[in-house]
Design a protein around this motif. Structure first.
Motif, PDB file in Angstrom:
ATOM      1  N   PRO A  71      37.399   7.202  11.376  1.00  0.00           N
ATOM      2  CA  PRO A  71      38.808   6.948  11.707  1.00  0.00           C
ATOM      3  C   PRO A  71      39.000   5.630  12.446  1.00  0.00           C
ATOM      4  O   PRO A  71      38.071   5.089  13.046  1.00  0.00           O
ATOM      5  N   ASN A 120      49.111   4.832  10.146  1.00  0.00           N
ATOM      6  CA  ASN A 120      48.687   4.190   8.899  1.00  0.00           C
ATOM      7  C   ASN A 120      49.582   3.015   8.503  1.00  0.00           C
ATOM      8  O   ASN A 120      49.641   2.648   7.331  1.00  0.00           O
ATOM      9  N   PHE A 125      44.770   4.999   4.215  1.00  0.00           N
ATOM     10  CA  PHE A 125      43.896   6.145   4.445  1.00  0.00           C
ATOM     11  C   PHE A 125      43.752   6.905   3.134  1.00  0.00           C
ATOM     12  O   PHE A 125      44.743   7.165   2.454  1.00  0.00           O
TER      13      PHE A 125
END
Length: 349
Positions: A71, A120, A125
């Motif tokens: 992440p 995002n 993603f």
């Protein structure tokens, strides 16, 4: 009696923990398999696919949980998460609550437009539902390895979006018109559909033709037909379709090309014994042994799929056949498309 009951309860708790650990191990092994697969695709098919600057996080959804591989810091600040697995390739976190409530994911997502605090924003993603959830939504996905081909298709979109010149062009010039608009024209106008289908057949003919002069003539016919169709669209609909069509054919055609490359890789790939141990849905690539593309007409026939996918896929295969370098230019050069590169060749540049 109490002692016996305590032992039974202890065994039950231990058994439940083992089952939970087994479920999580399957998730870790699947995500690890995907990341290793990216390395293989980079070696065999698209050299820069696995370069760090083009990597993006993967969010894996079960029906109740979310796991995130590699992440961003912004994601970890947005969602409370705990590290649950790591190796040399990946760090996997489990979020305290599901990232969203959508029942199904198989896409690369990000937020564009005006700046926001979204985790995002301008940061793609890869979002995928587990194999179990995917097979409920798409019943003909029958194994983990089939599921990974879908993931790799979407992952490649993330690779595309990680090229700043490309995403800048896409956001400024293209995103306002989505592929559905082109598909609607194809479905609702027979003359348009007939031309697209013929253009695609010309690409397929060029792929199978061995005579270089005939190939050049076929490509010339392809462009003649294509230019005329686009001229008709402009006259009848007051809409210049060219840049959108070229962009989406490149975007979706190359993603399908990556997906197809896995079919060929799987045909000769040995089973992954670690995944085989934890994942009963992994079928050791059985479906792909002796793979033949003619079984999957949806890959390359415009009448069997969204036309931009098929045309773009066939254009990539034709560029390969002609040994025209295109992979090092696409996305890095912003708006350049496979059609542009093929036309350069046709014009002798």
């Amino acid at each position: 009696m109490n002692k016996t009951l305590f032992i039974i309860l202890t065994l039950l708790v231990f058994s439940c923990k083992n089952k939970d650990n087994g479920k999580e191990q399957k998730i870790f092994d699947r995500i690890d398999f995907v990341y290793n697969l990216k390395q293989t695709v980079a070696k065999k098919t698209w050299a820069t696919f696995n370069e760090k600057e083009y990597d993006l996080p993967l969010v894996y959804f079960t029906d109740t949980s979310s796991y995130i591989a590699n992440p961003t810091e912004k994601f970890l600040k947005t969602f409370k998460s705990g590290l649950v697995f790591q190796n040399q390739l990946i760090k996997i976190y489990k979020t305290n609550s599901r990232v969203d409530s959508l029942p199904f994911h198989m896409e690369t997502g990000m937020t564009l437009g005006d700046p926001t605090d979204d985790y995002n924003y301008h940061s793609p993603f890869m979002m995928c539902s587990s194999y179990e959830e995917t097979s409920k939504t798409i019943p003909n996905v029958l194994s983990t390895e089939e599921w990974t081909t879908m993931i790799m298709h979407e992952y490649f979109h993330g690779y595309q979006y990680k090229h700043k010149p490309y995403i800048d062009y896409y956001e400024k010039e293209i995103v306002q018109i989505q592929p559905d608009s082109l598909t609607a024209i194809y479905k609702n106008n027979t003359w348009f559909k007939n031309s697209i289908d013929k253009e695609n057949e010309l690409l397929l003919n060029a792929i199978t033709e061995t005579d270089s002069i005939k190939i050049a003539n076929i490509i010339k016919d392809f462009f003649t037909l294509r230019i005329q169709r686009r001229k008709t669209v402009l006259e009848k609909m007051k809409f210049d379709i060219s840049k959108y069509e070229k962009c989406y054919e490149t975007m979706e055609g190359t993603a399908r090309y990556i997906e197809y490359s896995l079919y060929k890789l799987y045909a000769a790939k040995r089973p992954d014994y670690k995944l085989l141990k934890s994942d009963t849905s992994f079928k050791s690539f059985e479906k792909f042994r002796n793979y033949n593309i003619t079984k999957d007409k949806w890959l390359y026939k415009t009448a069997k799929t969204t036309y931009s996918y098929a045309v773009g896929f066939n254009m990539a295969r034709l560029l390969d056949k002609l040994k025209i370098e295109y992979k090092s230019r696409l996305f890095k050069e912003g708006k350049i498309t496979m059609e542009d590169i093929l036309l350069e060749k046709q014009n002798g540049r």
